[in-house]
Motif scaffolding. Structure first.
Motif, PDB file in Angstrom:
ATOM      1  N   PRO A 167       0.803  -1.239   0.000  1.00  0.00           N
ATOM      2  CA  PRO A 167       0.000   0.000   0.000  1.00  0.00           C
ATOM      3  C   PRO A 167       0.830   1.280   0.000  1.00  0.00           C
ATOM      4  CG  PRO A 167      -0.872  -1.585   1.591  1.00  0.00           C
ATOM      5  CD  PRO A 167       0.466  -2.103   1.144  1.00  0.00           C
ATOM      6  N   ASP A 168       2.077   1.194   0.476  1.00  0.00           N
ATOM      7  CA  ASP A 168       2.924   2.384   0.580  1.00  0.00           C
ATOM      8  C   ASP A 168       3.917   2.515  -0.565  1.00  0.00           C
ATOM      9  OD1 ASP A 168       1.792   2.909   3.209  1.00  0.00           O
ATOM     10  OD2 ASP A 168       3.016   1.218   3.890  1.00  0.00           O
ATOM     11  N   LEU A 169       3.891   1.562  -1.504  1.00  0.00           N
ATOM     12  CA  LEU A 169       4.887   1.552  -2.570  1.00  0.00           C
ATOM     13  C   LEU A 169       4.842   2.826  -3.408  1.00  0.00           C
ATOM     14  CD1 LEU A 169       7.115  -0.064  -4.014  1.00  0.00           C
ATOM     15  CD2 LEU A 169       5.326  -1.082  -5.451  1.00  0.00           C
ATOM     16  N   GLY A 170       3.657   3.380  -3.593  1.00  0.00           N
ATOM     17  CA  GLY A 170       3.517   4.579  -4.417  1.00  0.00           C
ATOM     18  C   GLY A 170       4.252   5.789  -3.877  1.00  0.00           C
ATOM     19  N   ARG A 171       4.649   5.745  -2.611  1.00  0.00           N
ATOM     20  CA  ARG A 171       5.373   6.872  -2.018  1.00  0.00           C
ATOM     21  C   ARG A 171       6.856   6.863  -2.398  1.00  0.00           C
ATOM     22  NH1 ARG A 171       4.418   6.867   4.261  1.00  0.00           N
ATOM     23  NH2 ARG A 171       5.648   8.767   3.980  1.00  0.00           N
ATOM     24  N   LEU A 172       7.330   5.738  -2.934  1.00  0.00           N
ATOM     25  CA  LEU A 172       8.769   5.596  -3.160  1.00  0.00           C
ATOM     26  C   LEU A 172       9.347   6.612  -4.149  1.00  0.00           C
ATOM     27  CD1 LEU A 172      11.230   3.952  -2.324  1.00  0.00           C
ATOM     28  CD2 LEU A 172      10.688   2.312  -4.129  1.00  0.00           C
ATOM     29  N   PRO A 173       8.730   6.853  -5.309  1.00  0.00           N
ATOM     30  CA  PRO A 173       9.318   7.843  -6.234  1.00  0.00           C
ATOM     31  C   PRO A 173       9.497   9.215  -5.599  1.00  0.00           C
ATOM     32  CG  PRO A 173       7.680   6.524  -7.375  1.00  0.00           C
ATOM     33  CD  PRO A 173       7.552   6.180  -5.920  1.00  0.00           C
ATOM     34  N   GLY A 174       8.495   9.669  -4.853  1.00  0.00           N
ATOM     35  CA  GLY A 174       8.609  10.975  -4.209  1.00  0.00           C
ATOM     36  C   GLY A 174       9.679  11.007  -3.138  1.00  0.00           C
ATOM     37  N   LEU A 175       9.828   9.873  -2.437  1.00  0.00           N
ATOM     38  CA  LEU A 175      10.835   9.784  -1.380  1.00  0.00           C
ATOM     39  C   LEU A 175      12.243   9.932  -1.943  1.00  0.00           C
ATOM     40  CD1 LEU A 175      10.953   9.058   1.749  1.00  0.00           C
ATOM     41  CD2 LEU A 175      11.479   6.729   0.990  1.00  0.00           C
ATOM     42  N   LEU A 176      12.449   9.434  -3.168  1.00  0.00           N
ATOM     43  CA  LEU A 176      13.795   9.417  -3.762  1.00  0.00           C
ATOM     44  C   LEU A 176      14.084  10.621  -4.651  1.00  0.00           C
ATOM     45  CD1 LEU A 176      13.932   5.642  -4.813  1.00  0.00           C
ATOM     46  CD2 LEU A 176      14.849   6.683  -2.734  1.00  0.00           C
ATOM     47  N   GLU A 177      13.088  11.440  -4.881  1.00  0.00           N
ATOM     48  CA  GLU A 177      13.287  12.564  -5.787  1.00  0.00           C
ATOM     49  C   GLU A 177      14.384  13.488  -5.263  1.00  0.00           C
ATOM     50  OE1 GLU A 177      10.607  15.644  -8.424  1.00  0.00           O
ATOM     51  OE2 GLU A 177       9.799  14.886  -6.523  1.00  0.00           O
ATOM     52  N   GLY A 178      15.285  13.858  -6.163  1.00  0.00           N
ATOM     53  CA  GLY A 178      16.354  14.774  -5.808  1.00  0.00           C
ATOM     54  C   GLY A 178      17.592  14.111  -5.229  1.00  0.00           C
ATOM     55  N   LEU A 179      17.563  12.772  -5.058  1.00  0.00           N
ATOM     56  CA  LEU A 179      18.706  12.070  -4.480  1.00  0.00           C
ATOM     57  C   LEU A 179      19.664  11.504  -5.532  1.00  0.00           C
ATOM     58  CD1 LEU A 179      16.969  10.175  -1.525  1.00  0.00           C
ATOM     59  CD2 LEU A 179      18.385  12.237  -1.413  1.00  0.00           C
ATOM     60  N   CYS A 180      19.367  11.762  -6.809  1.00  0.00           N
ATOM     61  CA  CYS A 180      20.243  11.319  -7.909  1.00  0.00           C
ATOM     62  C   CYS A 180      20.457   9.807  -7.895  1.00  0.00           C
ATOM     63  CB  CYS A 180      21.583  12.051  -7.855  1.00  0.00           C
ATOM     64  SG  CYS A 180      21.444  13.844  -8.039  1.00  0.00           S
ATOM     65  N   VAL A 181      19.383   9.070  -7.685  1.00  0.00           N
ATOM     66  CA  VAL A 181      19.443   7.608  -7.699  1.00  0.00           C
ATOM     67  C   VAL A 181      19.400   7.125  -9.144  1.00  0.00           C
ATOM     68  CG1 VAL A 181      18.286   5.480  -7.005  1.00  0.00           C
ATOM     69  CG2 VAL A 181      18.356   7.434  -5.442  1.00  0.00           C
ATOM     70  N   GLY A 182      20.406   6.351  -9.548  1.00  0.00           N
ATOM     71  CA  GLY A 182      20.492   5.888 -10.926  1.00  0.00           C
ATOM     72  C   GLY A 182      19.521   4.781 -11.235  1.00  0.00           C
ATOM     73  N   GLN A 183      19.387   3.810 -10.325  1.00  0.00           N
ATOM     74  CA  GLN A 183      18.498   2.681 -10.540  1.00  0.00           C
ATOM     75  C   GLN A 183      17.821   2.298  -9.242  1.00  0.00           C
ATOM     76  OE1 GLN A 183      19.892  -0.831 -12.558  1.00  0.00           O
ATOM     77  NE2 GLN A 183      21.267   0.313 -13.899  1.00  0.00           N
ATOM     78  N   VAL A 184      16.582   1.833  -9.374  1.00  0.00           N
ATOM     79  CA  VAL A 184      15.850   1.253  -8.255  1.00  0.00           C
ATOM     80  C   VAL A 184      15.496  -0.170  -8.642  1.00  0.00           C
ATOM     81  CG1 VAL A 184      13.836   1.409  -6.756  1.00  0.00           C
ATOM     82  CG2 VAL A 184      14.891   3.502  -7.654  1.00  0.00           C
ATOM     83  N   VAL A 185      16.040  -1.129  -7.923  1.00  0.00           N
ATOM     84  CA  VAL A 185      15.754  -2.537  -8.206  1.00  0.00           C
ATOM     85  C   VAL A 185      14.827  -3.059  -7.116  1.00  0.00           C
ATOM     86  CG1 VAL A 185      16.716  -4.844  -8.519  1.00  0.00           C
ATOM     87  CG2 VAL A 185      17.983  -2.837  -9.342  1.00  0.00           C
ATOM     88  N   ILE A 186      13.620  -3.411  -7.511  1.00  0.00           N
ATOM     89  CA  ILE A 186      12.627  -3.921  -6.565  1.00  0.00           C
ATOM     90  C   ILE A 186      12.662  -5.445  -6.588  1.00  0.00           C
ATOM     91  CG2 ILE A 186      10.175  -4.040  -5.985  1.00  0.00           C
ATOM     92  CD1 ILE A 186       9.803  -1.306  -7.195  1.00  0.00           C
ATOM     93  N   SER A 187      12.929  -6.031  -5.428  1.00  0.00           N
ATOM     94  CA  SER A 187      12.922  -7.483  -5.272  1.00  0.00           C
ATOM     95  C   SER A 187      11.780  -7.877  -4.352  1.00  0.00           C
ATOM     96  CB  SER A 187      14.250  -7.968  -4.673  1.00  0.00           C
ATOM     97  OG  SER A 187      15.340  -7.584  -5.478  1.00  0.00           O
ATOM     98  N   THR A 188      11.336  -9.111  -4.480  1.00  0.00           N
ATOM     99  CA  THR A 188      10.349  -9.658  -3.561  1.00  0.00           C
ATOM    100  C   THR A 188      11.010 -10.725  -2.705  1.00  0.00           C
ATOM    101  OG1 THR A 188       9.618 -11.220  -5.273  1.00  0.00           O
ATOM    102  CG2 THR A 188       8.389  -9.145  -5.069  1.00  0.00           C
ATOM    103  N   ALA A 227       6.343   4.164 -13.796  1.00  0.00           N
ATOM    104  CA  ALA A 227       6.021   5.297 -14.662  1.00  0.00           C
ATOM    105  C   ALA A 227       6.156   6.620 -13.901  1.00  0.00           C
ATOM    106  CB  ALA A 227       4.600   5.143 -15.207  1.00  0.00           C
ATOM    107  N   GLU A 228       5.711   6.631 -12.649  1.00  0.00           N
ATOM    108  CA  GLU A 228       5.860   7.832 -11.836  1.00  0.00           C
ATOM    109  C   GLU A 228       7.335   8.120 -11.570  1.00  0.00           C
ATOM    110  OE1 GLU A 228       5.000  11.229  -9.844  1.00  0.00           O
ATOM    111  OE2 GLU A 228       3.625   9.983 -11.025  1.00  0.00           O
ATOM    112  N   GLY A 229       8.107   7.051 -11.345  1.00  0.00           N
ATOM    113  CA  GLY A 229       9.539   7.229 -11.143  1.00  0.00           C
ATOM    114  C   GLY A 229      10.218   7.794 -12.372  1.00  0.00           C
ATOM    115  N   GLU A 230       9.795   7.348 -13.549  1.00  0.00           N
ATOM    116  CA  GLU A 230      10.396   7.830 -14.793  1.00  0.00           C
ATOM    117  C   GLU A 230      10.182   9.337 -14.951  1.00  0.00           C
ATOM    118  OE1 GLU A 230      10.408   6.733 -19.588  1.00  0.00           O
ATOM    119  OE2 GLU A 230       9.154   5.608 -18.182  1.00  0.00           O
ATOM    120  N   LYS A 231       9.034   9.820 -14.519  1.00  0.00           N
ATOM    121  CA  LYS A 231       8.771  11.258 -14.578  1.00  0.00           C
ATOM    122  C   LYS A 231       9.762  12.037 -13.727  1.00  0.00           C
ATOM    123  CE  LYS A 231       3.762  10.703 -15.155  1.00  0.00           C
ATOM    124  NZ  LYS A 231       2.437  10.948 -14.517  1.00  0.00           N
ATOM    125  N   ARG A 232      10.270  11.370 -12.677  1.00  0.00           N
ATOM    126  CA  ARG A 232      11.196  12.029 -11.752  1.00  0.00           C
ATOM    127  C   ARG A 232      12.650  11.651 -12.032  1.00  0.00           C
ATOM    128  NH1 ARG A 232       7.935  13.260  -6.767  1.00  0.00           N
ATOM    129  NH2 ARG A 232       5.802  12.572  -7.201  1.00  0.00           N
TER     130      ARG A 232
END
Length: 339
Positions: free
Chosen positions: A178-199, A233-238
């Protein structure tokens, strides 16, 4: 009649490196106690040890045959007092070097050393976009990880360096969906090159089974896939690049995502395994679809006894890789959640 291999393909097979990567477990010790980690679950039988520099140097001949050395296993790499010496040796051998850290030990002097050495990738681990991270990862802090990422970027800018790239290794647990959608906003401005999501593929304890994301029905899979796609897709915008894999219900993989035919893991005791999931203590169990199964480690040799090249070319290891190439799952991997 079998077709002959085109001469250029034969030449390419000779010219390309033997391994896509060598993953080196520089330590099994950790300053955190993540609830889902086998190290925490198996703590009563877990061997705490650092890879010695003497053993590590036995890998130097192999480094000329791989483009990437990743210094990380089931522990916190920066706990090994020889970490930076190991990174320097891999760099001197011409390899790209990466590591994954919980970020708690990444102070200013260590950041400076990473930048000065030219380490290519530093990945930070998280398991939540809010307070759930700290609850699932005792000994770590979401706030401190984000601050360390920002400080490392500032350090790079002061030195005029583009590296190390900052990556995020994000463990997606079911309760965190339920909180996954907050991740792009949390990382905005931190110059993160890649986000790898594992389960949670390896479930070490029965009480963790509910945190594993394994869709049983097509509709469930499609709903989760849509959620992940929306976050990407939201992350790509950022300016963020998201990567993830979601198992499809009812399908058995014939190709392992751990790349056992082209990658190799060297444990802190020098043992050689095809992946990190085969480098755990014997005498333990794991859970797949709610069923408790005995865990079977797998090692093909030890670099303190034989060279990595000799171990890789051994009869048993060759047969293991050939099975995957022939789209047959070796018996050692039949119950693996990755498959």
């Amino acid at each position: 009649m079998a077709l002959e291999q085109p001469p250029w393909e034969w030449l390419n097979s000779l010219l390309r490196p033997r391994w896509d990567w060598i993953q080196v477990e520089v330590t099994t010790c950790c300053n955190a106690a993540c609830l889902y980690c086998p190290r925490t679950v198996y703590r009563d039988r877990w061997p705490d040890r650092h890879l010695t520099l003497e053993t590590y140097k036995k890998l130097l001949p192999a480094f000329s045959q791989t483009p990437l050395v990743h210094l990380q296993g089931w522990g916190e790499p920066l706990l090994n007092p020889d970490f930076f010496a190991m990174a320097a040796l891999a760099k001197e051998a011409g390899c790209r070097v990466g590591t994954t850290t919980n970020g708690m030990l990444l102070d200013v002097p260590r950041m400076e050393r990473l930048v000065e050495l030219g380490v290519e990738v530093v990945a930070f681990s998280l398991a939540g976009a809010d307070a759930k991270n700290d609850r699932f990862r005792p000994g770590t802090s979401l706030e401190k990880v984000l601050a360390a990422m920002e400080s490392l970027q500032q350090m790079k800018e002061r030195h005029g360096r583009a590296q190390p790239e900052i990556h995020l290794a994000f463990m997606l647990l079911r309760s965190g969906l339920p909180d996954l959608g907050r991740l792009p906003g949390l990382l905005e401005g931190l110059c993160v090159g890649q986000v790898v999501i594992s389960t949670l593929d390896f479930v070490a304890a029965g009480e963790l089974s509910g945190e594993a994301i394994r869709p049983r029905e097509t509709a469930e899979h499609d709903e989760m896939a849509a959620r992940l796609q929306a976050v990407a897709a939201e992350g790509e915008k950022r300016g963020l690049k998201f990567h993830y894999q979601l198992p499809y219900p009812g399908r058995t993989r014939q190709a392992c995502p751990e790349n056992p035919t082209r990658g190799v893991v060297v444990a802190a005791d020098g043992g050689v395994s095809p992946c990190v999931f085969k480098n755990l203590p014997a005498g333990t169990t794991h859970f797949t679809w709610g069923q408790e199964l005995p865990y079977q480690p797998l090692s093909f040799g030890n670099i303190n006894v034989r060279s990595l090249e000799d171990i890789w070319s051994s009869k048993d290891y060759t047969a293991f890789r050939r099975a995957f190439k022939n789209h047959k799952i070796p018996s050692f991997c039949q119950n693996c959640s990755k498959i």
